[in-house]
Design an enzyme around this catalytic site. Sequence first.
Site, PDB file in Angstrom:
ATOM      1  N   SER A  73     -86.141  40.752 -11.346  1.00 28.01           N
ATOM      2  CA  SER A  73     -86.680  41.026 -10.014  1.00 28.01           C
ATOM      3  C   SER A  73     -86.786  42.526  -9.771  1.00 28.01           C
ATOM      4  O   SER A  73     -86.360  43.339 -10.590  1.00 28.01           O
ATOM      5  CB  SER A  73     -85.786  40.402  -8.938  1.00 28.01           C
ATOM      6  OG  SER A  73     -84.586  41.135  -8.794  1.00 28.01           O
ATOM      7  N   SER A  75     -85.332  44.225  -7.275  1.00 31.55           N
ATOM      8  CA  SER A  75     -84.309  44.675  -6.324  1.00 31.55           C
ATOM      9  C   SER A  75     -83.642  45.987  -6.714  1.00 31.55           C
ATOM     10  O   SER A  75     -83.061  46.660  -5.866  1.00 31.55           O
ATOM     11  CB  SER A  75     -83.234  43.595  -6.144  1.00 31.55           C
ATOM     12  OG  SER A  75     -82.419  43.491  -7.292  1.00 31.55           O
ATOM     13  N   LYS A 130     -76.529  44.955  -8.952  1.00 32.32           N
ATOM     14  CA  LYS A 130     -76.671  45.835  -7.792  1.00 32.32           C
ATOM     15  C   LYS A 130     -75.843  47.091  -8.050  1.00 32.32           C
ATOM     16  O   LYS A 130     -75.165  47.228  -9.067  1.00 32.32           O
ATOM     17  CB  LYS A 130     -76.176  45.170  -6.501  1.00 32.32           C
ATOM     18  CG  LYS A 130     -76.791  43.808  -6.185  1.00 32.32           C
ATOM     19  CD  LYS A 130     -78.246  43.880  -5.808  1.00 32.32           C
ATOM     20  CE  LYS A 130     -78.816  42.492  -5.531  1.00 32.32           C
ATOM     21  NZ  LYS A 130     -80.282  42.496  -5.346  1.00 32.32           N
ATOM     22  N   SER A 221     -84.114  43.779  -1.460  1.00 38.62           N
ATOM     23  CA  SER A 221     -82.859  43.436  -2.120  1.00 38.62           C
ATOM     24  C   SER A 221     -82.019  42.503  -1.254  1.00 38.62           C
ATOM     25  O   SER A 221     -81.759  42.795  -0.087  1.00 38.62           O
ATOM     26  CB  SER A 221     -82.055  44.708  -2.431  1.00 38.62           C
ATOM     27  OG  SER A 221     -80.799  44.395  -2.992  1.00 38.62           O
TER      28      SER A 221
END
Length: 263
Positions: A73, A75, A130, A221
């Site tokens: 993705s 994010s 993250k 995100s």
Amino acid sequence: MKWFEIGLVSLTLLSGLIWLLDRLVFAKRRARRGGLLGSDEPVIVDYARSFFPILAAVLILRSFIAEPFRIPSSSMMPTLLIGDFILVNKFSYGLRLPINNHKVIAIGEPERGDVVVFRPPHHPDQDWIKRVIGLPGDTIAYRDNTVYVNGEAFDYSDGGAYEGRGRGQEMTGATLLREEMPGRSHEVLEITGLPFRDPGEGEWTVRPGHYFVMGDNRDRSDDSRFWGELPESQLRGKAFLIWMNWDGAAGGVGFDRIGRSIR
């Protein structure tokens, strides 16, 4: 990824058990019947003996040293792009058992700014990535595209308009910012001028044994701003290297991404 891990552990244990039982019991029985030790070895034992060392080596490598992941993705743009293949250091935050992720040897703890792979509390079968923003005991706030830690705002410098590539082209035109946190800096993306209030704004206090994580692509995100703090027990490791990039929408292999360290 968890099912692959379960399968790898199961195959390793099964092949090792077959090989061990044959060595301790069945091979001796065959020898007593007049053959040489190990003669007329069953096919299944031959496969187990051949594959067990390979399976064991792979299991040890990906469980305790380094594990590959693929970024699915946007994010973590611009730090990580869709199609990046990364390596994660599995012992940065302690040695953990495969499958249940139980820590058996404590080695270190995440630092602010680390890019971490983890299993989120609301999706325990998935691996997410993250950046650590808040440590245990910190008060984190996010207002007007600015991160505050214990009342102190991070500094930002404008890097102009971002130009996306491949499947990340949707972020073309977003504002590229360099975010300065204590002892570390990195780039983030913000979509400015949105006509509605940012749903990610708020203030949070990080509980002991937890971390506050955010994606570098702040408006794309799903992170601690929405589902809460990350328990330490869900950490998988620290991302440190991009070893391959493949994005068909960008023409295939991104050679300029290969070998980049993750900061």
